[in-house]
Write a protein that holds these residues in place. Structure first.
Motif, PDB file in Angstrom:
ATOM      1  N   LEU A  84      12.595  47.293  93.677  1.00  0.00           N
ATOM      2  CA  LEU A  84      13.987  47.738  93.602  1.00  0.00           C
ATOM      3  C   LEU A  84      14.923  46.634  94.071  1.00  0.00           C
ATOM      4  O   LEU A  84      15.944  46.352  93.421  1.00  0.00           O
ATOM      5  CB  LEU A  84      14.183  49.009  94.439  1.00  0.00           C
ATOM      6  N   SER A  85      14.597  45.993  95.172  1.00  0.00           N
ATOM      7  CA  SER A  85      15.447  44.924  95.696  1.00  0.00           C
ATOM      8  C   SER A  85      15.477  43.734  94.748  1.00  0.00           C
ATOM      9  O   SER A  85      16.520  43.098  94.572  1.00  0.00           O
ATOM     10  CB  SER A  85      14.958  44.492  97.074  1.00  0.00           C
ATOM     11  N   PHE A  86      14.342  43.426  94.120  1.00  0.00           N
ATOM     12  CA  PHE A  86      14.296  42.341  93.139  1.00  0.00           C
ATOM     13  C   PHE A  86      15.262  42.644  91.991  1.00  0.00           C
ATOM     14  O   PHE A  86      15.998  41.764  91.539  1.00  0.00           O
ATOM     15  CB  PHE A  86      12.873  42.148  92.615  1.00  0.00           C
ATOM     16  N   VAL A  87      15.264  43.902  91.536  1.00  0.00           N
ATOM     17  CA  VAL A  87      16.191  44.292  90.462  1.00  0.00           C
ATOM     18  C   VAL A  87      17.636  44.122  90.924  1.00  0.00           C
ATOM     19  O   VAL A  87      18.469  43.573  90.192  1.00  0.00           O
ATOM     20  CB  VAL A  87      15.916  45.748  90.000  1.00  0.00           C
ATOM     21  N   TYR A  88      17.956  44.568  92.144  1.00  0.00           N
ATOM     22  CA  TYR A  88      19.323  44.405  92.655  1.00  0.00           C
ATOM     23  C   TYR A  88      19.724  42.939  92.736  1.00  0.00           C
ATOM     24  O   TYR A  88      20.816  42.564  92.299  1.00  0.00           O
ATOM     25  CB  TYR A  88      19.474  45.061  94.031  1.00  0.00           C
ATOM     26  N   VAL A  89      18.856  42.095  93.279  1.00  0.00           N
ATOM     27  CA  VAL A  89      19.179  40.665  93.371  1.00  0.00           C
ATOM     28  C   VAL A  89      19.351  40.087  91.968  1.00  0.00           C
ATOM     29  O   VAL A  89      20.272  39.301  91.724  1.00  0.00           O
ATOM     30  CB  VAL A  89      18.104  39.910  94.185  1.00  0.00           C
ATOM     31  N   GLY A  90      18.511  40.501  91.041  1.00  0.00           N
ATOM     32  CA  GLY A  90      18.649  40.053  89.657  1.00  0.00           C
ATOM     33  C   GLY A  90      19.968  40.480  89.040  1.00  0.00           C
ATOM     34  O   GLY A  90      20.614  39.695  88.332  1.00  0.00           O
ATOM     35  N   ILE A  91      20.383  41.705  89.299  1.00  0.00           N
ATOM     36  CA  ILE A  91      21.671  42.189  88.785  1.00  0.00           C
ATOM     37  C   ILE A  91      22.801  41.322  89.327  1.00  0.00           C
ATOM     38  O   ILE A  91      23.693  40.904  88.575  1.00  0.00           O
ATOM     39  CB  ILE A  91      21.880  43.672  89.149  1.00  0.00           C
ATOM     40  N   TYR A  92      22.772  41.042  90.622  1.00  0.00           N
ATOM     41  CA  TYR A  92      23.818  40.196  91.210  1.00  0.00           C
ATOM     42  C   TYR A  92      23.783  38.783  90.636  1.00  0.00           C
ATOM     43  O   TYR A  92      24.825  38.196  90.358  1.00  0.00           O
ATOM     44  CB  TYR A  92      23.698  40.157  92.744  1.00  0.00           C
ATOM     45  N   TRP A  93      22.594  38.229  90.466  1.00  0.00           N
ATOM     46  CA  TRP A  93      22.480  36.873  89.934  1.00  0.00           C
ATOM     47  C   TRP A  93      23.058  36.795  88.519  1.00  0.00           C
ATOM     48  O   TRP A  93      23.843  35.903  88.208  1.00  0.00           O
ATOM     49  CB  TRP A  93      21.018  36.437  89.959  1.00  0.00           C
ATOM     50  N   ILE A  94      22.678  37.746  87.670  1.00  0.00           N
ATOM     51  CA  ILE A  94      23.179  37.764  86.285  1.00  0.00           C
ATOM     52  C   ILE A  94      24.686  37.959  86.260  1.00  0.00           C
ATOM     53  O   ILE A  94      25.415  37.255  85.551  1.00  0.00           O
ATOM     54  CB  ILE A  94      22.458  38.861  85.469  1.00  0.00           C
ATOM     55  N   ASN A  95      25.183  38.904  87.048  1.00  0.00           N
ATOM     56  CA  ASN A  95      26.619  39.177  87.060  1.00  0.00           C
ATOM     57  C   ASN A  95      27.418  38.034  87.678  1.00  0.00           C
ATOM     58  O   ASN A  95      28.553  37.769  87.280  1.00  0.00           O
ATOM     59  CB  ASN A  95      26.900  40.491  87.780  1.00  0.00           C
ATOM     60  N   HIS A  96      26.821  37.355  88.657  1.00  0.00           N
ATOM     61  CA  HIS A  96      27.471  36.191  89.269  1.00  0.00           C
ATOM     62  C   HIS A  96      27.687  35.117  88.211  1.00  0.00           C
ATOM     63  O   HIS A  96      28.768  34.530  88.119  1.00  0.00           O
ATOM     64  CB  HIS A  96      26.596  35.687  90.425  1.00  0.00           C
ATOM     65  N   HIS A  97      26.651  34.868  87.403  1.00  0.00           N
ATOM     66  CA  HIS A  97      26.800  33.882  86.327  1.00  0.00           C
ATOM     67  C   HIS A  97      27.824  34.341  85.290  1.00  0.00           C
ATOM     68  O   HIS A  97      28.631  33.524  84.831  1.00  0.00           O
ATOM     69  CB  HIS A  97      25.446  33.604  85.667  1.00  0.00           C
ATOM     70  N   ALA A  98      27.802  35.594  84.929  1.00  0.00           N
ATOM     71  CA  ALA A  98      28.787  36.095  83.960  1.00  0.00           C
ATOM     72  C   ALA A  98      30.202  35.963  84.509  1.00  0.00           C
ATOM     73  O   ALA A  98      31.127  35.594  83.779  1.00  0.00           O
ATOM     74  CB  ALA A  98      28.483  37.555  83.619  1.00  0.00           C
ATOM     75  N   LEU A  99      30.371  36.237  85.781  1.00  0.00           N
ATOM     76  CA  LEU A  99      31.683  36.121  86.408  1.00  0.00           C
ATOM     77  C   LEU A  99      32.155  34.674  86.424  1.00  0.00           C
ATOM     78  O   LEU A  99      33.300  34.377  86.066  1.00  0.00           O
ATOM     79  CB  LEU A  99      31.613  36.685  87.831  1.00  0.00           C
ATOM     80  N   LEU A 100      31.274  33.760  86.805  1.00  0.00           N
ATOM     81  CA  LEU A 100      31.674  32.361  86.907  1.00  0.00           C
ATOM     82  C   LEU A 100      31.862  31.704  85.542  1.00  0.00           C
ATOM     83  O   LEU A 100      32.551  30.682  85.445  1.00  0.00           O
ATOM     84  CB  LEU A 100      30.678  31.581  87.752  1.00  0.00           C
ATOM     85  N   ASP A 101      31.290  32.274  84.493  1.00  0.00           N
ATOM     86  CA  ASP A 101      31.532  31.754  83.148  1.00  0.00           C
ATOM     87  C   ASP A 101      33.001  31.889  82.747  1.00  0.00           C
ATOM     88  O   ASP A 101      33.474  31.151  81.891  1.00  0.00           O
ATOM     89  CB  ASP A 101      30.670  32.480  82.109  1.00  0.00           C
ATOM     90  N   ARG A 102      33.698  32.809  83.399  1.00  0.00           N
ATOM     91  CA  ARG A 102      35.098  33.076  83.042  1.00  0.00           C
ATOM     92  C   ARG A 102      36.093  32.160  83.749  1.00  0.00           C
ATOM     93  O   ARG A 102      37.280  32.214  83.469  1.00  0.00           O
ATOM     94  CB  ARG A 102      35.440  34.527  83.369  1.00  0.00           C
ATOM     95  N   VAL A 103      35.629  31.347  84.699  1.00  0.00           N
ATOM     96  CA  VAL A 103      36.552  30.478  85.442  1.00  0.00           C
ATOM     97  C   VAL A 103      36.121  29.025  85.314  1.00  0.00           C
ATOM     98  O   VAL A 103      34.943  28.731  85.116  1.00  0.00           O
ATOM     99  CB  VAL A 103      36.647  30.881  86.938  1.00  0.00           C
ATOM    100  N   ALA A 104      37.082  28.131  85.424  1.00  0.00           N
ATOM    101  CA  ALA A 104      36.782  26.698  85.355  1.00  0.00           C
ATOM    102  C   ALA A 104      36.756  26.082  86.744  1.00  0.00           C
ATOM    103  O   ALA A 104      35.984  25.161  87.004  1.00  0.00           O
ATOM    104  CB  ALA A 104      37.827  25.990  84.490  1.00  0.00           C
ATOM    105  N   LYS A 105      37.606  26.579  87.646  1.00  0.00           N
ATOM    106  CA  LYS A 105      37.721  26.007  88.984  1.00  0.00           C
ATOM    107  C   LYS A 105      37.750  27.118  90.018  1.00  0.00           C
ATOM    108  O   LYS A 105      38.100  28.254  89.712  1.00  0.00           O
ATOM    109  CB  LYS A 105      39.012  25.190  89.105  1.00  0.00           C
TER     110      LYS A 105
END
Length: 185
Positions: free
Chosen positions: A48-69
Motif C-alpha cells: 500500500l505504501s509503495f502504491v502511495y509513494v508511486g502515486i506521489y512520484w507520478i503526480n510530482h512529475h506531472a505537476l513539474l511538467d507544467r512549470v519551467a522554473k
C-alpha cells in the motif's frame, strides 16, 4: 531557477524512501504457511505504501511538467512534501507490525493526510508561478480525500481496520486518472 535540480533531488529522496521501506520488510521465521501469515500484514502495508509513494512520484512529475522554473517558496513547499513522505517508511513499519492497533494505523493516516496537504500546497505554489488557477487546491477529489483521511484517523482510533480500509480505498481512488486537472494523493 530551473526545475531540474528540484526534480533530481526529489527523485533521489523518493528512491531512498522506497529503499528504506523494502529494507524494513521481515522474512518469515519459518518456511510454512503460518510463517508467511505472520509477516503478511507488513508486506500488505508495504505494498500500500509503495502504491502511495508511486502515486506521489507520478503526480510530482506531472505537476513539474507544467512549470519551467521554480522559486525559493516552491523549493520549501517541495521540501515540506518530502519531509512528510520521508515518514512513510516509519509509519509503514509500525502499522505493518501492528495492523490492528489504533495508534500505528492512526499515525499512518496522519502522515498520509499531511502528505496530501503538502502536495496540494506545492501544487498551489507552482500554479501561482505558472500563472495557473490552483486547480489542485480546489479539486473535488482533493477535498474528498482530505475529509476521508481525517475520517480514517478518527476511525482508526476507534477501530483500526476501518481506517486501514479507507487508506486502501483512497489509494484506489488516486489510481484512477482525473481528466484535465493536476493530481494529488
Amino acid at each position: 531557477m530551473s526545475k531540474n535540480r528540484l526534480e533530481a533531488f526529489s527523485d533521489g529522496v523518493i528512491a531512498i524512501i522506497i529503499t528504506i521501506m523494502v529494507l524494513e520488510l521481515k522474512p518469515p521465521h519459518s518456511t510454512d504457511a503460518a510463517g508467511l501469515a505472520d509477516v503478511l500484514p507488513g508486506w500488505l502495508r508495504y505494498a500500500l505504501s509503495f502504491v502511495y509513494v508511486g502515486i506521489y512520484w507520478i503526480n510530482h512529475h506531472a505537476l513539474l511538467d507544467r512549470v519551467a522554473k521554480v522559486d525559493g517558496a516552491a523549493l520549501w513547499a517541495n521540501l515540506h512534501l518530502l519531509f512528510w513522505m520521508s515518514l512513510i517508511p516509519y509509519v509503514t513499519a509500525w502499522a505493518g507490525e501492528h495492523p490492528m492497533a489504533p495508534a500505528p494505523v492512526a499515525l499512518y493516516g496522519v502522515v498520509l493526510l499531511l502528505c496530501s496537504i503538502s502536495f496540494m500546497l506545492l501544487s498551489w505554489r507552482l500554479d501561482i508561478d505558472a500563472g495557473g488557477h490552483a486547480m489542485a487546491w480546489g479539486s473535488r477529489k482533493n477535498r474528498v480525500s482530505i475529509a476521508l483521511y481525517a475520517l480514517a484517523i478518527l476511525l482508526s482510533l476507534w477501530y483500526a481496520p476501518l481506517g486501514a480500509v479507507i487508506h486502501v480505498l483512497l489509494a484506489l481512488l488516486w489510481l484512477m486518472p482525473e481528466v484535465g486537472a493536476p493530481r494529488s494523493a
